[in-house]
Design an enzyme around this catalytic site. Structure first.
Site: not given
Ligand code: ACM
Length: 264
Positions: A142, A109, A169, A38
């Site tokens: 993601c 996205k 993350v 990404e």
């Protein structure tokens, strides 16, 4: 067929250098499909909408997409890569889909994560499966993984492989994608970055690496390191994703109880 990925550590805002670094890591690896992370060319943590606008590019005219088109022609690989896209005044966290014959399409996205909505609009394109050399590739980005309907929709639309550019993350996605693959009997190529960004006070982000290729049987065919840049290629048997039966009685698609589910 062979599929691969490049896990990088982009320097924020240094698009040209980041493209060069991807090409260096890619090296001579050869695969029918290469997936990049990404926002692989810009970095992730914009500190203002103005900054995001400066770095975003139109698709397919922008220089990053054009560079990927030239690489696809040169190497014979299809490429799926995360790009900050501008479309007029709107910005999207997008992925481009490119074949050796040129630009194929874009995915935006659908589920923007946390503070991304300071810059990016929610995706306004359908969840799509793209035909690349006889292989059907569904694309999500993601945080879309956290909504199982995303992978399911792509699988029901015929995806053999889910290409999943990411900047992870939180720790859960690599293992959760094993479940997405088992649920849908698809391959998944989740491609993350490494390193950290600390461009917004109090919001340091560390990216967890662990890019991976998972089989329809839930096997991790390759998982990258948590900290290092790297590129890898894996041989896969695409026929595995075309059989949705897990034994003589249970077919994952035909066995669904649409009479019981409530999805709206
Ligand atoms: C993410 O969606 N980049 C966590």
């Amino acid at each position: 067929m062979k599929v691969g990925f490049v896990q990088n550590n982009p320097k924020f805002g240094e698009t040209e250098a980041n493209l060069e670094q991807i090409k260096t890591l890619w090296g001579n690896l050869s695969a029918e499909l290469i997936v990049l992370p990404e926002l692989f060319a810009t970095g992730y943590q914009f500190n203002s909408k103005h900054e995001a606008k400066e770095l975003a590019e139109p698709i397919p005219e922008g220089p990053t997409t054009q560079k990927l088109i030239s690489w696809a022609k040169e190497t014979g690989s299809s490429i799926i890569a995360g790009i900050a896209e501008c479309d007029g005044e709107n910005l999207f966290n997008s992925a481009v889909i490119i074949s050796p014959n040129g630009y194929i399409g874009t995915y935006r996205k659908a589920h923007v994560f946390d503070t991304e909505n300071r810059f990016f609009s929610q995706g306004n394109l359908p969840l799509q499966v793209f035909e690349l050399g006889g292989i059907r590739v569904g694309v999500m980005i993601c945080f879309d993984w956290r909504f199982p309907e995303t992978a399911r929709t792509l699988a029901l639309k015929g995806a053999d492989i889910i290409a999943h550019p990411s900047n992870l993350v939180l720790p859960h996605c690599p293992d959760a994608m094993i479940t997405r693959c088992l649920e849908n009997r698809v391959f998944a190529i989740t491609v993350d970055r490494v390193g950290s960004e600390n461009r917004v006070d109090g919001e340091e982000l560390s990216f967890i690496g662990k890019s991976q290729v998972v089989s329809p049987e839930g096997d991790i065919l390759y998982r990258a390191s948590e900290k290092e840049e790297e590129a890898s290629v894996v041989e896969i048997d695409i026929d595995l994703s075309r059989k949705k039966k897990i034994n003589s009685k249970n077919d994952l698609f035909e066995g669904r109880r649409l009479d019981l589910y409530e999805l709206n």
